[in-house]
Design a protein around this motif. Structure first.
Motif, PDB file in Angstrom:
ATOM      1  N   LEU A   1       0.836  -1.200   0.000  1.00 25.43           N
ATOM      2  CA  LEU A   1       0.000   0.000   0.000  1.00 25.43           C
ATOM      3  C   LEU A   1       0.873   1.252   0.000  1.00 25.43           C
ATOM      4  O   LEU A   1       0.580   2.227  -0.711  1.00 25.43           O
ATOM      5  N   LEU A   2       1.959   1.228   0.772  1.00 24.90           N
ATOM      6  CA  LEU A   2       2.895   2.353   0.757  1.00 24.90           C
ATOM      7  C   LEU A   2       3.543   2.498  -0.622  1.00 24.90           C
ATOM      8  O   LEU A   2       3.740   3.619  -1.110  1.00 24.90           O
ATOM      9  N   ALA A   3       3.849   1.383  -1.257  1.00 22.55           N
ATOM     10  CA  ALA A   3       4.438   1.432  -2.602  1.00 22.55           C
ATOM     11  C   ALA A   3       3.462   2.040  -3.594  1.00 22.55           C
ATOM     12  O   ALA A   3       3.863   2.798  -4.495  1.00 22.55           O
ATOM     13  N   SER A   4       2.179   1.747  -3.432  1.00 22.38           N
ATOM     14  CA  SER A   4       1.189   2.303  -4.355  1.00 22.38           C
ATOM     15  C   SER A   4       1.080   3.817  -4.207  1.00 22.38           C
ATOM     16  O   SER A   4       0.767   4.515  -5.176  1.00 22.38           O
ATOM     17  N   ASN A   5       1.346   4.345  -3.000  1.00 20.89           N
ATOM     18  CA  ASN A   5       1.354   5.806  -2.816  1.00 20.89           C
ATOM     19  C   ASN A   5       2.442   6.446  -3.680  1.00 20.89           C
ATOM     20  O   ASN A   5       2.218   7.484  -4.316  1.00 20.89           O
ATOM     21  N   TYR A   6       3.602   5.836  -3.700  1.00 24.29           N
ATOM     22  CA  TYR A   6       4.680   6.360  -4.548  1.00 24.29           C
ATOM     23  C   TYR A   6       4.369   6.155  -6.025  1.00 24.29           C
ATOM     24  O   TYR A   6       4.824   6.934  -6.872  1.00 24.29           O
ATOM     25  N   GLY A   7       3.601   5.121  -6.329  1.00 24.14           N
ATOM     26  CA  GLY A   7       3.183   4.942  -7.714  1.00 24.14           C
ATOM     27  C   GLY A   7       2.306   6.088  -8.189  1.00 24.14           C
ATOM     28  O   GLY A   7       2.428   6.556  -9.334  1.00 24.14           O
ATOM     29  N   VAL A   8       1.416   6.567  -7.310  1.00 26.04           N
ATOM     30  CA  VAL A   8       0.583   7.727  -7.644  1.00 26.04           C
ATOM     31  C   VAL A   8       1.455   8.969  -7.792  1.00 26.04           C
ATOM     32  O   VAL A   8       1.273   9.780  -8.727  1.00 26.04           O
ATOM     33  N   ASP A   9       2.424   9.142  -6.883  1.00 21.68           N
ATOM     34  CA  ASP A   9       3.326  10.306  -6.966  1.00 21.68           C
ATOM     35  C   ASP A   9       4.095  10.300  -8.289  1.00 21.68           C
ATOM     36  O   ASP A   9       4.244  11.347  -8.936  1.00 21.68           O
ATOM     37  N   ALA A  10       4.570   9.126  -8.693  1.00 19.47           N
ATOM     38  CA  ALA A  10       5.316   9.038  -9.949  1.00 19.47           C
ATOM     39  C   ALA A  10       4.431   9.385 -11.135  1.00 19.47           C
ATOM     40  O   ALA A  10       4.859  10.087 -12.064  1.00 19.47           O
ATOM     41  N   ALA A  11       3.192   8.934 -11.110  1.00 16.35           N
ATOM     42  CA  ALA A  11       2.266   9.247 -12.209  1.00 16.35           C
ATOM     43  C   ALA A  11       1.965  10.742 -12.255  1.00 16.35           C
ATOM     44  O   ALA A  11       1.864  11.330 -13.339  1.00 16.35           O
ATOM     45  N   GLU A  12       1.811  11.386 -11.107  1.00 20.19           N
ATOM     46  CA  GLU A  12       1.542  12.828 -11.072  1.00 20.19           C
ATOM     47  C   GLU A  12       2.730  13.628 -11.579  1.00 20.19           C
ATOM     48  O   GLU A  12       2.558  14.631 -12.292  1.00 20.19           O
ATOM     49  N   GLU A  13       3.938  13.212 -11.207  1.00 20.78           N
ATOM     50  CA  GLU A  13       5.128  13.911 -11.701  1.00 20.78           C
ATOM     51  C   GLU A  13       5.286  13.711 -13.204  1.00 20.78           C
ATOM     52  O   GLU A  13       5.725  14.626 -13.920  1.00 20.78           O
ATOM     53  N   THR A  14       4.929  12.549 -13.691  1.00 19.40           N
ATOM     54  CA  THR A  14       4.977  12.305 -15.140  1.00 19.40           C
ATOM     55  C   THR A  14       3.967  13.196 -15.863  1.00 19.40           C
ATOM     56  O   THR A  14       4.246  13.701 -16.964  1.00 19.40           O
ATOM     57  N   LEU A  15       2.805  13.415 -15.254  1.00 24.61           N
ATOM     58  CA  LEU A  15       1.826  14.327 -15.841  1.00 24.61           C
ATOM     59  C   LEU A  15       2.395  15.742 -15.940  1.00 24.61           C
ATOM     60  O   LEU A  15       2.245  16.416 -16.969  1.00 24.61           O
ATOM     61  N   ARG A  16       3.073  16.190 -14.885  1.00 21.90           N
ATOM     62  CA  ARG A  16       3.694  17.521 -14.925  1.00 21.90           C
ATOM     63  C   ARG A  16       4.775  17.580 -16.004  1.00 21.90           C
ATOM     64  O   ARG A  16       4.946  18.609 -16.682  1.00 21.90           O
ATOM     65  N   GLN A  17       5.498  16.475 -16.142  1.00 23.39           N
ATOM     66  CA  GLN A  17       6.520  16.438 -17.186  1.00 23.39           C
ATOM     67  C   GLN A  17       5.895  16.598 -18.565  1.00 23.39           C
ATOM     68  O   GLN A  17       6.410  17.352 -19.412  1.00 23.39           O
ATOM     69  N   ARG A  18       4.790  15.885 -18.808  1.00 28.12           N
ATOM     70  CA  ARG A  18       4.132  15.977 -20.118  1.00 28.12           C
ATOM     71  C   ARG A  18       3.591  17.386 -20.368  1.00 28.12           C
ATOM     72  O   ARG A  18       3.687  17.911 -21.478  1.00 28.12           O
ATOM     73  N   LYS A  19       3.009  18.000 -19.349  1.00 28.31           N
ATOM     74  CA  LYS A  19       2.515  19.372 -19.508  1.00 28.31           C
ATOM     75  C   LYS A  19       3.643  20.328 -19.831  1.00 28.31           C
ATOM     76  O   LYS A  19       3.447  21.330 -20.550  1.00 28.31           O
ATOM     77  N   SER A  20       4.829  20.061 -19.291  1.00 28.29           N
ATOM     78  CA  SER A  20       5.971  20.949 -19.532  1.00 28.29           C
ATOM     79  C   SER A  20       6.471  20.876 -20.959  1.00 28.29           C
ATOM     80  O   SER A  20       7.355  21.645 -21.343  1.00 28.29           O
ATOM     81  N   GLY A  21       5.911  19.941 -21.734  1.00 30.79           N
ATOM     82  CA  GLY A  21       6.285  19.901 -23.136  1.00 30.79           C
ATOM     83  C   GLY A  21       5.882  21.146 -23.889  1.00 30.79           C
ATOM     84  O   GLY A  21       6.403  21.424 -24.983  1.00 30.79           O
ATOM     85  N   HIS A  22       4.938  21.921 -23.321  1.00 23.14           N
ATOM     86  CA  HIS A  22       4.533  23.194 -23.934  1.00 23.14           C
ATOM     87  C   HIS A  22       5.434  24.347 -23.521  1.00 23.14           C
ATOM     88  O   HIS A  22       5.324  25.443 -24.071  1.00 23.14           O
ATOM     89  N   ALA A  23       6.272  24.152 -22.526  1.00 25.15           N
ATOM     90  CA  ALA A  23       7.073  25.247 -21.969  1.00 25.15           C
ATOM     91  C   ALA A  23       8.342  25.458 -22.791  1.00 25.15           C
ATOM     92  O   ALA A  23       8.885  24.510 -23.382  1.00 25.15           O
ATOM     93  N   PRO A  24       8.869  26.696 -22.829  1.00 25.28           N
ATOM     94  CA  PRO A  24      10.134  26.956 -23.519  1.00 25.28           C
ATOM     95  C   PRO A  24      11.300  26.336 -22.766  1.00 25.28           C
ATOM     96  O   PRO A  24      11.205  26.029 -21.573  1.00 25.28           O
ATOM     97  N   THR A  25      12.394  26.150 -23.450  1.00 30.08           N
ATOM     98  CA  THR A  25      13.619  25.630 -22.842  1.00 30.08           C
ATOM     99  C   THR A  25      14.738  26.632 -23.076  1.00 30.08           C
ATOM    100  O   THR A  25      14.775  27.341 -24.093  1.00 30.08           O
ATOM    101  N   LEU A  26      15.671  26.693 -22.126  1.00 28.93           N
ATOM    102  CA  LEU A  26      16.802  27.620 -22.215  1.00 28.93           C
ATOM    103  C   LEU A  26      18.067  26.875 -21.816  1.00 28.93           C
ATOM    104  O   LEU A  26      18.126  26.275 -20.737  1.00 28.93           O
ATOM    105  N   ASP A  27      19.062  26.927 -22.693  1.00 28.88           N
ATOM    106  CA  ASP A  27      20.339  26.255 -22.445  1.00 28.88           C
ATOM    107  C   ASP A  27      21.474  27.236 -22.639  1.00 28.88           C
ATOM    108  O   ASP A  27      21.400  28.152 -23.487  1.00 28.88           O
ATOM    109  N   ALA A  28      22.527  27.088 -21.847  1.00 29.49           N
ATOM    110  CA  ALA A  28      23.785  27.793 -22.079  1.00 29.49           C
ATOM    111  C   ALA A  28      24.669  26.880 -22.910  1.00 29.49           C
ATOM    112  O   ALA A  28      24.854  25.703 -22.568  1.00 29.49           O
ATOM    113  N   VAL A  29      25.211  27.428 -24.006  1.00 32.52           N
ATOM    114  CA  VAL A  29      26.006  26.602 -24.904  1.00 32.52           C
ATOM    115  C   VAL A  29      27.354  27.260 -25.129  1.00 32.52           C
ATOM    116  O   VAL A  29      27.476  28.501 -25.144  1.00 32.52           O
ATOM    117  N   ALA A  30      28.358  26.447 -25.284  1.00 33.41           N
ATOM    118  CA  ALA A  30      29.714  26.929 -25.580  1.00 33.41           C
ATOM    119  C   ALA A  30      30.375  25.927 -26.503  1.00 33.41           C
ATOM    120  O   ALA A  30      30.104  24.721 -26.417  1.00 33.41           O
TER     121      ALA A  30
END
Length: 482
Positions: free
Chosen positions: A255-284
């Protein structure tokens, strides 16, 4: 004068010559904790679970790598030949180009949330591994006591076969002297044949149980220490179903493991939403090589005898790189919708698991309390059935009962014996299952059972409590006096 039936004496005429039925030397008998230790060291399923955990935890450094600098270097060598028709001019040269590139993400929201998801997934994997390790404790006990259960069952079926054989001999003797008819002999023969078939089946079950133990531990065992009848049969502590359910809700590993499974799914959702966000890199970058390799060929100099491709160039650059995603064919939006459903799936799976844990905990709490009463009732049932058998045999001797009554009474007696031993082992295992459901099961629970293991346990003699014969005789005397 009462002719008291002794189950131990009945075993004396039981069939011999079976490998598992023979008593093993005390030094060769294995205890419960040793079986668990062998399982923990050699169990293939647990080894696979550990490898799975080690593989899944690599998701964290892989995700973190997307937030750390990325440095690459390279070199190339090129040989070139240039022919000019008018004026006739030929130039041939070889040159090398060296370059290095550095990129440091400054704003990558998707990669940050990917790291958070990987960390939650790793925690989930760690708890699932702990749950598998905890399950091995229970599995070791189940397999161990399955052997003891099968051995006790074999001992009772051997005693039953011996009793039916004795009854068959008595029927033949009575028939020979004219005290009974052929029907009694046939009835006794049928009872003996059935008991013999049951004993053969019980023998195979013992061998199957030892085979399961070998499969669990990858070790061969000759014999196991048996559990004493002095093991306390007590209600769970605390004897409150709600307290056990609350503990399970807070500590059940899956049951405790399933709590982290929900957390991982929520963070993955935030990751997918961030696909709309701009990215900024320093390059040399740094480059060194022939000027023509870097696009600085001195083509304006064409004096006779002068090579227009001479000279080396060094180039350095540093800057910021901004990328604004505008449209990716609907890929990002589709990934967001998928991630929403994955979150919903993980939440529903967690809720289903929570309900199952609550149900199992309550059921096991009731089962342990029922087992406490059942063990005592089954023990009393043996006493009553043994008294009933003795009374029936006396009635058969004086002619008030027939052979069918005696055979039925014997079947009832040995059935009650098997029911009693099953109740004992059910009590032990249900206690361990209750602790597993609550998340508190540990090797210490196996060590606590060690003090009730008997190194000189002989199933043929110890499958019954030692005080049953006296109790049955006392009950029979009381009934006859009445």
């Amino acid at each position: 004068m009462l002719r008291r039936l002794s189950l131990a004496i009945a075993l004396a005429s039981a069939p011999a010559g079976f490998a598992w039925a023979e008593e093993a030397p005390l030094s060769s008998k294995t205890d419960l904790v040793t079986v668990y230790q062998q399982a923990a060291a050699n169990n293939a399923d647990l080894a696979a679970a550990r490898a799975d955990y080690q593989a899944r935890r690599e998701g964290v450094p892989q995700a973190r790598a997307g937030l750390l600098p990325n440095l690459s270097a390279g070199a190339s060598i090129m040989d070139s030949r240039t022919d000019v028709d008018s004026p006739s001019l030929t130039s041939s040269r070889s040159g090398a180009l060296y370059q290095a590139n550095l990129s440091q993400p400054l704003f990558r929201a998707d990669r940050w949330f990917q790291l958070q998801a990987a960390e939650a997934s790793t925690e989930q994997a760690a708890l699932e591994l702990s749950a598998n390790e905890q399950n091995l404790i229970l599995q070791s006990a189940e397999t161990y006591f399955a052997v003891l259960r099968a051995q006790d069952n074999l001992a009772s079926t051997k005693a039953e076969e011996a009793a039916f054989k004795r009854q068959l001999d008595q029927a033949n003797e009575r028939f020979d002297v004219g005290l009974s008819d052929k029907t009694d002999v046939l009835e006794a023969q049928a009872g003996f044949d059935t008991a013999r078939a049951n004993r053969i089946l019980a023998q195979r079950q013992v061998e199957d149980a030892f085979e399961a133990l070998t499969n669990l531990t990858n070790e061969e065992f000759i014999a196991l220490e048996g559990i004493e009848h002095s093991l306390p049969i007590l209600a769970p502590t605390p004897n409150d179903a709600k307290a056990w359910v609350d503990t399970a809700a807070a500590q059940n590993l899956r049951l405790l493991a399933s709590n982290y499974g929900v957390d991982a799914a929520e963070e993955t959702l935030r990751q997918r939403k961030s696909g709309h966000a701009p990215t900024l890199d320093a390059v040399a970058s740094y480059q060194r090589g022939d000027n023509d390799r870097l696009g600085f060929s001195n083509s304006g100099s064409r004096l006779p005898g002068q090579d227009p491709f001479s000279g080396d160039v060094e180039q350095r650059s540093i800057g910021l790189q901004l990328n604004i995603p505008l449209y990716s064919g609907g890929l990002t939006s589709s990934q967001v919708r998928e991630a929403y459903q994955r979150v919903e799936q993980s939440e529903q799976l967690r809720e289903s698991l929570r309900r199952q844990v609550v149900q199992n905990t309550r059921n096991l709490h009731r089962a342990v309390n029922t087992d406490v009463e059942t063990v005592q009732a089954r023990k009393q049932s043996i006493i009553s059935n043994q008294s009933a058998l003795e009374a029936t045999e006396i009635g058969y001797q004086v002619g008030t009962r027939n052979i069918v009554d005696v055979l039925d009474a014997q079947r009832q007696l040995y059935s009650s014996v098997r029911n009693y031993n099953n109740a004992r082992y059910d009590y032990i295992l249900n206690n361990l299952r209750l602790k597993q459901a609550a998340g508190t099961l540990s090797p210490a629970d196996l060590e606590a059972l060690e003090q009730y293991l008997k190194s000189d346990y002989d199933p043929d003699q110890d499958f019954l409590p030692p005080d049953l014969a006296k109790a049955a005789e006392a009950q029979l005397r009381g009934n006859l006096d009445y």
